[in-house]
Design an enzyme around this catalytic site. Structure first.
Site, PDB file in Angstrom:
ATOM      1  N   ASN A 119      60.598  51.587  31.473  1.00 40.65           N
ATOM      2  CA  ASN A 119      59.205  51.830  31.086  1.00 40.65           C
ATOM      3  C   ASN A 119      58.627  50.698  30.234  1.00 40.65           C
ATOM      4  O   ASN A 119      57.507  50.257  30.448  1.00 40.65           O
ATOM      5  CB  ASN A 119      59.087  53.169  30.349  1.00 40.65           C
ATOM      6  CG  ASN A 119      59.518  54.327  31.228  1.00 40.65           C
ATOM      7  OD1 ASN A 119      59.724  54.143  32.436  1.00 40.65           O
ATOM      8  ND2 ASN A 119      59.662  55.502  30.646  1.00 40.65           N
ATOM      9  N   HIS A 126      12.405  38.329  43.122  1.00 43.67           N
ATOM     10  CA  HIS A 126      12.200  39.266  44.244  1.00 43.67           C
ATOM     11  C   HIS A 126      12.376  38.560  45.590  1.00 43.67           C
ATOM     12  O   HIS A 126      11.819  39.011  46.592  1.00 43.67           O
ATOM     13  CB  HIS A 126      10.808  39.908  44.202  1.00 43.67           C
ATOM     14  CG  HIS A 126      10.424  40.443  42.868  1.00 43.67           C
ATOM     15  ND1 HIS A 126      10.597  41.761  42.497  1.00 43.67           N
ATOM     16  CD2 HIS A 126       9.889  39.818  41.775  1.00 43.67           C
ATOM     17  CE1 HIS A 126      10.170  41.934  41.254  1.00 43.67           C
ATOM     18  NE2 HIS A 126       9.748  40.770  40.791  1.00 43.67           N
ATOM     19  N   SER A 134      31.163  30.350  67.129  1.00 41.40           N
ATOM     20  CA  SER A 134      31.140  31.658  67.772  1.00 41.40           C
ATOM     21  C   SER A 134      31.913  31.585  69.075  1.00 41.40           C
ATOM     22  O   SER A 134      31.918  30.552  69.742  1.00 41.40           O
ATOM     23  CB  SER A 134      29.685  32.054  68.040  1.00 41.40           C
ATOM     24  OG  SER A 134      29.617  32.999  69.080  1.00 41.40           O
ATOM     25  N   LYS A 190      26.372  28.131  67.677  1.00 36.35           N
ATOM     26  CA  LYS A 190      26.494  28.714  66.343  1.00 36.35           C
ATOM     27  C   LYS A 190      27.377  27.929  65.376  1.00 36.35           C
ATOM     28  O   LYS A 190      28.368  27.323  65.768  1.00 36.35           O
ATOM     29  CB  LYS A 190      27.049  30.144  66.441  1.00 36.35           C
ATOM     30  CG  LYS A 190      26.095  31.145  67.042  1.00 36.35           C
ATOM     31  CD  LYS A 190      24.933  31.508  66.128  1.00 36.35           C
ATOM     32  CE  LYS A 190      25.370  32.169  64.861  1.00 36.35           C
ATOM     33  NZ  LYS A 190      25.265  33.592  64.873  1.00 36.35           N
ATOM     34  N   GLU A 192      30.707  33.963  53.438  1.00 36.15           N
ATOM     35  CA  GLU A 192      30.629  35.402  53.718  1.00 36.15           C
ATOM     36  C   GLU A 192      31.862  36.141  53.230  1.00 36.15           C
ATOM     37  O   GLU A 192      31.790  37.246  52.705  1.00 36.15           O
ATOM     38  CB  GLU A 192      30.457  35.646  55.222  1.00 36.15           C
ATOM     39  CG  GLU A 192      29.095  35.242  55.740  1.00 36.15           C
ATOM     40  CD  GLU A 192      29.049  35.338  57.264  1.00 36.15           C
ATOM     41  OE1 GLU A 192      28.437  36.268  57.778  1.00 36.15           O
ATOM     42  OE2 GLU A 192      29.655  34.475  57.938  1.00 36.15           O
TER      43      GLU A 192
HETATM   44  N1  ARG Z   1      59.002  50.605  39.384  1.00 35.37           N
HETATM   45  C1  ARG Z   1      58.513  51.294  38.237  1.00 35.37           C
HETATM   46  C2  ARG Z   1      57.043  50.955  38.009  1.00 35.37           C
HETATM   47  O1  ARG Z   1      56.591  50.063  38.608  1.00 35.37           O
HETATM   48  C3  ARG Z   1      59.292  50.907  37.041  1.00 35.37           C
HETATM   49  C4  ARG Z   1      59.389  51.930  35.972  1.00 35.37           C
HETATM   50  C5  ARG Z   1      60.120  53.106  36.427  1.00 35.37           C
HETATM   51  N2  ARG Z   1      60.471  53.945  35.368  1.00 35.37           N
HETATM   52  C6  ARG Z   1      60.928  55.134  35.607  1.00 35.37           C
HETATM   53  N3  ARG Z   1      61.290  55.803  34.601  1.00 35.37           N
HETATM   54  N4  ARG Z   1      60.987  55.643  36.801  1.00 35.37           N
HETATM   55  O2  ARG Z   1      56.353  51.580  37.264  1.00 35.37           O
END
Ligand code: ARG
Length: 457
Positions: free
Chosen positions: A110, A156, A277, A283, A290
């Site tokens: 995390n 405008h 084109s 063209k 674009e």
């Molecule tokens: N692949 C996960 C993400 O991109 C990584 C973190 C995953 N953590 C977990 N506790 N499952 O967020």
């Protein structure tokens, strides 16, 4: 391949789940940052005596070897190992043995994924900032070279007042200046260390977050471990900055498209940046412009996709957040390619000086100059506006241009009009006289160019 979290499981993960939850197919792009972060983390673990120094060194060497393998395309990423974090950790353990099992001490995926994304966006933001600057310099160069070209300025999309094409181009440089500043400002919030927050609560082990921050060049440390693993606003901010930037680019692209039409014919786009084109042999289409205009939609979509994904998520980390990556990556690629395409195309554009000039002097574009002339003769502006409006109406009815009116015709509308009105009627006169700060007079535009040159050095 054995997953690192199988201890409490008795059944094998379904293939379908592996396929559904994997992110390695896209987050492998983060490998460099994942390794950089792991090296800093391992250094800290050894320094703090959380793991033996020797193990820390073995880990670092192993990670460096893995980096070389990935770089050389000799690394096989595995879907079973879900993501970049587990792929690299598993490879490390395979390579160096038991010491490798100590790397993930006082760390969670995390805080690791938050770290990787921050390191990645820090690099890419810096790169985008320099691409914007390069584009500014290119536009500035064009503005300087074409300082003598007058064009109709529009409101405008109706001809409004004559302006210098340089002045018009400098408007984009100003937009890009703010864009660049936005990315720079967001960097302050990207450049914060989340690592050390672990899963969400911190750790019982004596880690040194300040050391890791220093090694990785972070300006600050996330002060709340729950926030650090939950926060993606730094990425959303990057997407917002990108959205505003491409919005600006799309306006420039639109003008190139419009100006290159037969109807306007203010510019000619280089052959190398247009396409033909498959059916109409004559063209020449402005596809690059674009697509710059069109890709803007994708970038907005990416921003909205992460905003929506994050909305209402309970703290702290949720797997939903894995969905932040593709929109971020796509935005980085899109923004960089648009900036690069413009930087290459713009210098090769030809301006149709005569045609622009001619258009600038038509459609009573200097009527406001006449009204201001009357103001200088003492008329309140509202009256001057009314009188000039009547002059324009007279010209329309009699199929005349303003400069074709005789002094007697002028005097019918106001006795205070004298011969000295004539040097205020042509497009050149009009432009030259707009000397107010930020105005379109060549003298003023030269000052603006000088100022912007310094800002884009
Ligand atoms: N692949 C996960 C993400 O991109 C990584 C973190 C995953 N953590 C977990 N506790 N499952 O967020």
């Amino acid at each position: 391949m054995k997953k690192p979290w199988t201890g409490r499981f008795t059944e094998k993960t379904s293939r379908l789940v592996e396929y559904f939850t994997e992110s390695i197919s896209f987050d492998q792009r983060l490998w460099r940052y994942d390794i950089e972060g792991s090296i800093a983390h391992a250094k800290m673990l050894g320094r703090q005596g959380i793991i033996p120094r020797k193990d820390s060194e073995t880990i670092i060497n192993g990670l460096k070897t893995i980096a070389k393998e990935i770089e050389a395309g000799r690394f096989t990423f595995s879907e079973e190992l879900e993501d970049i974090h587990m792929n690299i950790e598993a490879a490390l353990i395979k390579k160096i043995g038991p010491a490798g099992k100590k790397l993930h001490t006082a760390r969670s995926r995390n805080d690791q994924v938050a770290l990787d994304l921050r390191l990645y966006l820090r690099d890419e933001s810096r790169e985008i900032i320099s691409l914007i600057k390069a584009l500014q310099r290119i536009i500035l160069n064009i503005a300087e070279k074409n300082i003598d070209i007058i064009m109709p300025g529009y409101t405008h999309l109706q001809r409004a007042q004559p302006v210098l094409i340089s002045h018009h181009l400098l408007a984009y440089i100003e937009m890009l200046r703010r864009d660049r500043n936005r990315f720079k400002d967001s960097l302050k919030r990207i450049n914060i260390l989340p690592l050390g927050s672990c899963a969400l609560a911190g750790t019982t082990l004596p880690i040194d977050r300040a050391f890791v921050a220093k090694v990785l060049g972070f300006e600050g440390i996330a002060e709340n471990s729950i926030d650090a693993v939950s926060d993606r606003d730094f990425a959303i901010e990057f997407l917002a900055d990108s959205s505003i930037l491409v919005m600006h680019l799309s306006r420039l692209a639109e003008e190139l498209i419009l100006w290159s039409t037969e109807e306007f014919h203010f510019i000619e786009l280089p052959d190398a940046f247009t396409t033909g084109s498959s059916i109409m042999p004559q063209k020449k289409n402005p596809d690059v412009a674009e697509l710059i205009r069109g890709k803007t939609g994708r970038v907005y979509g990416n921003m909205l996709s992460i905003l929506t994904m994050m909305k209402g998520l309970p703290l702290s980390y949720n797997r939903d957040m894995q969905e932040d990556k593709t929109p971020v990556f796509d935005t980085v690629d899109t923004v960089k390619s648009c900036l690069t395409a413009l930087a290459h195309m713009l210098p090769a554009i030809r301006f149709m000086k005569e045609r622009m000039h001619e258009a600038a002097g038509k459609a009573y574009s200097t009527a406001t100059d006449i009204a201001e002339y009357l103001v200088r003769k003492g008329a309140p502006f509202r009256e001057a506006h009314e009188i000039t409006g009547k002059i324009v109406l007279y010209c329309i009815r009699n199929k005349k241009e303003l400069k074709e009116l005789s002094i007697n015709e002028f005097k019918k509308f106001s006795p205070s009009i004298a011969k000295d009105i004539y040097p205020h009627i042509t497009a050149e006169d009009s432009v030259k006289a707009k000397t107010s700060r930020g105005g379109t007079a060549p003298s003023e535009v030269r000052k603006q160019i000088k100022r912007l040159k310094q800002l884009t050095r």
